[in-house]
Design an enzyme around this catalytic site. Structure first.
Site, PDB file in Angstrom:
ATOM      1  N   CYS A 148     -20.042 -38.209  21.992  1.00 14.24           N
ATOM      2  CA  CYS A 148     -18.804 -37.647  22.545  1.00 14.24           C
ATOM      3  C   CYS A 148     -17.623 -38.614  22.369  1.00 14.24           C
ATOM      4  O   CYS A 148     -16.583 -38.243  21.794  1.00 14.24           O
ATOM      5  CB  CYS A 148     -19.006 -37.270  23.999  1.00 14.24           C
ATOM      6  SG  CYS A 148     -19.885 -38.522  24.977  1.00 14.24           S
TER       7      CYS A 148
HETATM    8  N1  LIG Z   1     -23.843 -35.087  28.288  1.00 14.31           N
HETATM    9  C1  LIG Z   1     -23.006 -35.252  27.301  1.00 14.31           C
HETATM   10  O1  LIG Z   1     -21.773 -35.186  27.466  1.00 14.31           O
HETATM   11  C2  LIG Z   1     -23.508 -35.541  25.903  1.00 14.31           C
HETATM   12  C3  LIG Z   1     -22.578 -35.536  24.863  1.00 14.31           C
HETATM   13  C4  LIG Z   1     -23.017 -35.805  23.563  1.00 14.31           C
HETATM   14  C5  LIG Z   1     -24.337 -36.092  23.339  1.00 14.31           C
HETATM   15  N2  LIG Z   1     -25.212 -36.135  24.376  1.00 14.31           N
HETATM   16  C6  LIG Z   1     -26.600 -36.475  24.058  1.00 14.31           C
HETATM   17  O2  LIG Z   1     -27.393 -35.312  24.185  1.00 14.31           O
HETATM   18  C7  LIG Z   1     -28.700 -35.669  24.670  1.00 14.31           C
HETATM   19  C8  LIG Z   1     -28.938 -34.890  25.955  1.00 14.31           C
HETATM   20  O3  LIG Z   1     -27.951 -35.278  26.888  1.00 14.31           O
HETATM   21  P1  LIG Z   1     -27.810 -34.603  28.300  1.00 14.31           P
HETATM   22  O4  LIG Z   1     -26.556 -35.122  28.882  1.00 14.31           O
HETATM   23  O5  LIG Z   1     -27.995 -33.141  28.183  1.00 14.31           O
HETATM   24  O6  LIG Z   1     -29.063 -35.240  29.042  1.00 14.31           O
HETATM   25  P2  LIG Z   1     -29.883 -34.659  30.273  1.00 14.31           P
HETATM   26  O7  LIG Z   1     -29.014 -33.782  31.089  1.00 14.31           O
HETATM   27  O8  LIG Z   1     -30.529 -35.822  30.915  1.00 14.31           O
HETATM   28  O9  LIG Z   1     -31.004 -33.748  29.584  1.00 14.31           O
HETATM   29  C9  LIG Z   1     -32.028 -34.218  28.777  1.00 14.31           C
HETATM   30  C10 LIG Z   1     -33.202 -33.254  28.862  1.00 14.31           C
HETATM   31  O10 LIG Z   1     -34.225 -33.740  28.015  1.00 14.31           O
HETATM   32  C11 LIG Z   1     -35.489 -33.296  28.541  1.00 14.31           C
HETATM   33  N3  LIG Z   1     -36.517 -34.315  28.313  1.00 14.31           N
HETATM   34  C12 LIG Z   1     -37.588 -34.186  27.499  1.00 14.31           C
HETATM   35  N4  LIG Z   1     -38.294 -35.304  27.448  1.00 14.31           N
HETATM   36  C13 LIG Z   1     -37.696 -36.175  28.257  1.00 14.31           C
HETATM   37  C14 LIG Z   1     -37.984 -37.500  28.633  1.00 14.31           C
HETATM   38  N5  LIG Z   1     -39.030 -38.165  28.128  1.00 14.31           N
HETATM   39  N6  LIG Z   1     -37.158 -38.085  29.513  1.00 14.31           N
HETATM   40  C15 LIG Z   1     -36.088 -37.435  30.033  1.00 14.31           C
HETATM   41  N7  LIG Z   1     -35.767 -36.147  29.693  1.00 14.31           N
HETATM   42  C16 LIG Z   1     -36.565 -35.555  28.817  1.00 14.31           C
HETATM   43  C17 LIG Z   1     -35.278 -33.028  30.019  1.00 14.31           C
HETATM   44  O11 LIG Z   1     -35.678 -31.690  30.265  1.00 14.31           O
HETATM   45  P3  LIG Z   1     -37.141 -31.277  30.728  1.00 14.31           P
HETATM   46  O12 LIG Z   1     -37.639 -32.331  31.658  1.00 14.31           O
HETATM   47  O13 LIG Z   1     -36.922 -29.950  31.361  1.00 14.31           O
HETATM   48  O14 LIG Z   1     -37.927 -31.205  29.461  1.00 14.31           O
HETATM   49  C18 LIG Z   1     -33.775 -33.166  30.258  1.00 14.31           C
HETATM   50  O15 LIG Z   1     -33.251 -32.038  30.942  1.00 14.31           O
HETATM   51  C19 LIG Z   1     -28.678 -37.187  24.883  1.00 14.31           C
HETATM   52  O16 LIG Z   1     -29.237 -37.834  23.776  1.00 14.31           O
HETATM   53  C20 LIG Z   1     -27.192 -37.512  25.001  1.00 14.31           C
HETATM   54  O17 LIG Z   1     -26.894 -38.814  24.591  1.00 14.31           O
HETATM   55  C21 LIG Z   1     -24.831 -35.840  25.639  1.00 14.31           C
END
Ligand SMILES: NC(=O)c1ccc[n+]([C@@H]2O[C@H](COP(=O)([O-])OP(=O)(O)OC[C@H]3O[C@@H](n4cnc5c(N)ncnc54)[C@H](OP(=O)(O)O)[C@@H]3O)[C@@H](O)[C@H]2O)c1
Length: 344
Positions: A148
């Protein structure tokens, strides 16, 4: 219809993919994956989806089996295995995390503490910031969706660096992000009483997006660029504003800078150069795939100030990932992404 699947669908970026893909005329969400909520309808985890999308969350294997395009929205370090399985079965893999963003393994080792176990996958992957690398992205099958902060900064500085307008050694970036940037998991810093009515920098000059920012800026400049990057946690849900300072390489007036940015982004659907005198504001890009850029000149110090605003969940994550899917699938880039940002 393109059959798409989402691994990590219960995360913030994953569920934003669901919201946007529900409005995509050429894509059908074939499966949503979860480890923690497998067997439950996603609308039980996110009741905003009730009646709109009540698909039951399944194991990741099932997501892979049912989809032609697989989005992974997972913490870093988990995506290689899924990319390998997609490559073996001819599927397109779009990673929203950091695993396919960095060209140099040493950078990934230094900043993420992990190795590339399948270097051939990384060689085959493309860093997919569409406005800069559109021609490299078309036809590729492993897509590293940008972070981002790097999206807001790469777009903010591209015309200035490409045209030698600024001294590449003088760049200082001060970015602010809404709390969804930290994902769904709770931490002390994102706990409501800690972030509400608070405002603070974090990971000062040590944030993991630094090598990705420097990779893009070096590529644009055609030589190594190092930056000082300080992110801040802004107590709003969504949005990033990056304020970028750089010394002018030679004297130039604001009108010329504006003309250069307008030329660079002419025809770009998702980049809006604000009129002279206006200031980019995250309010104007929320819920949209736009990046708004405003340009300012500090004549006393000879510094250009670029202000770049995006929605971290859309242009900074899910929207850009869909823009990339459109590109690799040969659809018009804006398909499913034409929503106007709300006025408030
Ligand atoms: N948030 C942002 O603004 C943003 C922007 C750009 C990129 N990103 C990237 O996109 C990715 C997801 O970000 P997010 O903000 O959506 O993160 P998040 O809310 O923490 O979601 C990650 C999801 O991954 C799943 N998961 C599966 N295996 C996992 C493990 N071993 N440990 C933790 N979670 C696990 C979890 O769902 P279950 O437990 O239901 O499987 C969790 O809901 C990251 O790599 C982040 O850097 C995020």
């Amino acid at each position: 219809m393109i059959k798409v699947g989402i691994i990590g669908a219960t995360g913030y970026a994953g569920v934003e993919l669901v919201r946007l893909l529900l409005g995509h005329p050429q894509a059908q969400i074939a499966a949503v994956g979860s480890v923690s909520f497998e067997g439950k309808p996603i609308s039980e985890v996110y009741p905003n989806l009730a009646g709109l999308f009540d698909e039951v969350l399944v194991k990741d294997d099932e997501v892979l089996a049912r989809s032609d395009v697989v989005f992974a929205s997972l913490p870093h370090g988990l995506s290689e295995e899924y990319a390998a399985r997609c490559a073996e079965t001819g599927k397109i893999f779009i990673d929203l995390g950091a695993d396919f963003r960095l060209w140099a393994e040493e950078d990934y080792q230094e900043w993420y503490g992990l190795d590339y176990h399948r270097p051939e996958l990384h060689r085959a992957a493309v860093y997919a910031l569409p406005e800069l690398y559109r021609e490299r992205i078309r036809g590729e099958r492993i897509i590293g969706n940008p972070g981002c902060y790097p999206t807001s900064i790469g777009l903010g500085l591209y015309p200035a660096l490409k045209n030698g307008l600024i001294d590449p050694n003088s760049i200082i970036i001060d970015s602010k992000s809404g709390v969804t940037g930290a994902g769904r998991g709770l931490s002390q810093t994102t706990h409501y009483p800690d972030c509400n009515e608070a405002f603070s920098p974090y990971k000062v000059a040590s944030h993991r997006h630094t090598p990705e920012i420097e990779q893009t800026l070096s590529d644009i400049a055609g030589g190594p660029v190092k930056v000082t990057f300080v992110p801040h946690l802004l107590p709003v849900n969504r949005g990033i504003v990056s304020t970028i300072y750089a010394s002018l390489a030679q004297p130039v007036d604001l009108g010329e800078i504006h003309a250069l940015y307008e030329r660079a982004y002419a025809g770009e659907r998702f980049v809006r150069v604000c009129p002279e005198g206006a200031v980019a504001n995250l309010k104007n890009v929320r819920m949209s795939n736009y990046c708004d850029i405003s340009l300012h000149l500090d004549e006393r110090t000879g510094r250009l100030i670029v202000i770049s605003a995006i929605d971290n969940m859309v242009k900074g994550a899910a929207g850009q990932a869909i823009q990339n899917m459109n590109l690799v699938c040969g659809l018009p880039e804006e398909t499913g992404l034409t929503m106007a940002p709300p006025a408030f």
